[in-house]
Scaffold this active site. Structure first.
Site, short mmCIF file in Angstrom:
data_model
loop_
_atom_site.label_atom_id
_atom_site.label_comp_id
_atom_site.label_asym_id
_atom_site.label_seq_id
_atom_site.Cartn_x
_atom_site.Cartn_y
_atom_site.Cartn_z
N GLU A 46 50.53 47.87 44.71
CA GLU A 46 51.77 48.35 44.11
C GLU A 46 51.60 49.74 43.50
O GLU A 46 52.54 50.54 43.46
CB GLU A 46 52.27 47.36 43.05
CG GLU A 46 52.83 46.07 43.61
CD GLU A 46 54.12 46.25 44.38
OE1 GLU A 46 54.99 47.02 43.93
OE2 GLU A 46 54.25 45.66 45.47
N LYS A 79 32.01 31.35 28.07
CA LYS A 79 32.60 32.60 28.57
C LYS A 79 33.02 33.53 27.43
O LYS A 79 33.18 34.73 27.64
CB LYS A 79 33.79 32.28 29.48
CG LYS A 79 33.38 31.48 30.71
CD LYS A 79 34.57 30.93 31.48
CE LYS A 79 34.10 30.05 32.65
NZ LYS A 79 35.22 29.42 33.36
N HIS A 98 40.17 34.57 35.16
CA HIS A 98 38.94 33.81 35.32
C HIS A 98 37.79 34.67 35.79
O HIS A 98 36.63 34.46 35.40
CB HIS A 98 39.14 32.64 36.29
CG HIS A 98 37.96 31.74 36.34
ND1 HIS A 98 36.99 31.83 37.32
CD2 HIS A 98 37.55 30.75 35.50
CE1 HIS A 98 36.05 30.93 37.09
NE2 HIS A 98 36.37 30.25 35.99
#
Length: 352
Positions: free
Chosen positions: A128, A320, A279
């Site tokens: 885009e 994480k 993620h």
């Protein structure tokens, strides 16, 4: 006690007038901005921290991002250098709809001025940007009829409209570049990865409005693990018939992004939206036992177990995000809140 008694039952008093424990002396009082003081946007945004609800989360996000920026070039006590080495690597992730929107200019500003160190985008978040260099996107309406738009060759993204001609222009622009990539693969043995392709496209577009032009100029890596999931994938598909043989290596890129996290002294994550971009950044930071700072902005809810909806604490359980990290999730449309978060952090830091 008889029904005729004029005394309130003690059990009622104890239930309704239960005594409070003392509030911690450092607790902040709820207080909003007073426009009787005049209009001061900086003070208005500062007041978010004590307004409550998502406004307070915005205030916390501003504080966390400012800590990332403060750490970015801050020498640590064991360093003997002049502070030029990056001490906190900032990962920025975003979904395609945000590049379709006016947030593209906000993101381009960050990349243009070297304010982030590593980017993860969806395929649409890459294409885009280039398509906007070739043709305009327009404001439409959420309620426009899909069947009528299809007849007119207009693609709707929320309340935005993209003429399908823009994608035809994109095809005309990119297919010769893919030809050259294949030629260089065969003749020079170049191993093309998504990040190398995006860097090359940034060079080829040669347009200062482009996010990826500046990423190329500033040597900021852009990872796109789902590069075929969009118009870029369509073009690669078409090219595979016209001039087959182009290979895109994901393995080299997964090592590269993981190493970005592993060898960083500190890391901060700013993630707009969910899905693979969220993620992918979080999983890279797993390799170093978690990020030191994290700001999520999305509208996802956690009741369905989705990664997009998960709050930062879920990522802590996976390693994480570090257990002692500064983190927050803002439940909001990023197109509303991210511009003034950038104004109160990166822009303010640049302007001094």
């Amino acid at each position: 006690m008889s029904k005729e008694s004029n005394q309130t039952p003690q059990s009622v008093l104890e239930a309704v007038l239960k005594k409070s424990e003392p509030i911690h002396p450092d607790a902040k009082k709820v207080i909003g901005y007073d426009f009787n003081q005049g209009l001061d946007y900086h003070k208005l945004f500062q007041s978010y921290a004590t307004t409550g609800y998502q406004a307070t989360n915005i205030g916390k996000a501003i504080e966390i991002i400012n800590q990332m920026i403060e750490w970015k070039y801050t020498p640590s006590p064991e360093d003997n250098d002049d502070g030029g080495e990056i001490k906190c690597k900032i990962f920025l992730g975003y979904t395609s709809n945000l590049v379709s929107s006016g947030l593209r200019e906000i993101i381009r500003y960050l990349v243009q001025h070297n304010m982030v160190d590593c980017i993860v985008a969806s395929a649409g978040g890459v294409e885009e940007d280039f398509i906007k260099c070739l043709g305009d996107t327009f404001i439409g309406d959420f309620a426009l009829d899909g069947q009528e738009l299809r007849k007119k060759g207009l693609n709707r993204i929320g309340n935005l409209l993209v003429p399908n001609d823009n994608y035809c222009k994109f095809e005309d622009w990119i297919l010769p570049i893919l030809d050259n990539l294949l030629k260089e693969q065969k003749e020079q043995g170049i191993n093309w990865t998504p990040s190398k392709i995006i860097s090359r496209l940034g060079k080829e577009i040669n347009h200062e409005d482009s996010i990826y032009y500046w990423a190329y100029k500033n040597n900021i890596p852009v990872y796109c693990p789902a590069i075929t999931d969009g118009s870029l994938g369509d073009m690669i598909y078409f090219h595979s018939y016209k001039n087959p043989g182009l290979i895109v290596d994901l393995v080299e890129d997964i090592r590269s992004i993981n190493d970005q996290a592993v060898f960083a002294k500190k890391t901060g994550m700013i993630i707009l939206g969910g899905g693979v971009v969220k993620h992918h950044i979080c999983n890279a930071n797993l390799m170093r036992n978690g990020a030191d700072y994290a700001v999520y902005i999305n509208t996802g809810q956690e009741f369905d177990g989705s990664d997009a909806g998960a709050r930062p604490d879920e990522a802590v359980s996976w390693g994480k995000i570090r257990g002692d990290a500064q983190s927050v999730k803002i439940f909001a449309d990023a197109s509303i809140v991210f511009p003034f978060i950038v104004a109160e952090t990166f822009v303010k830091s640049k302007l001094g």
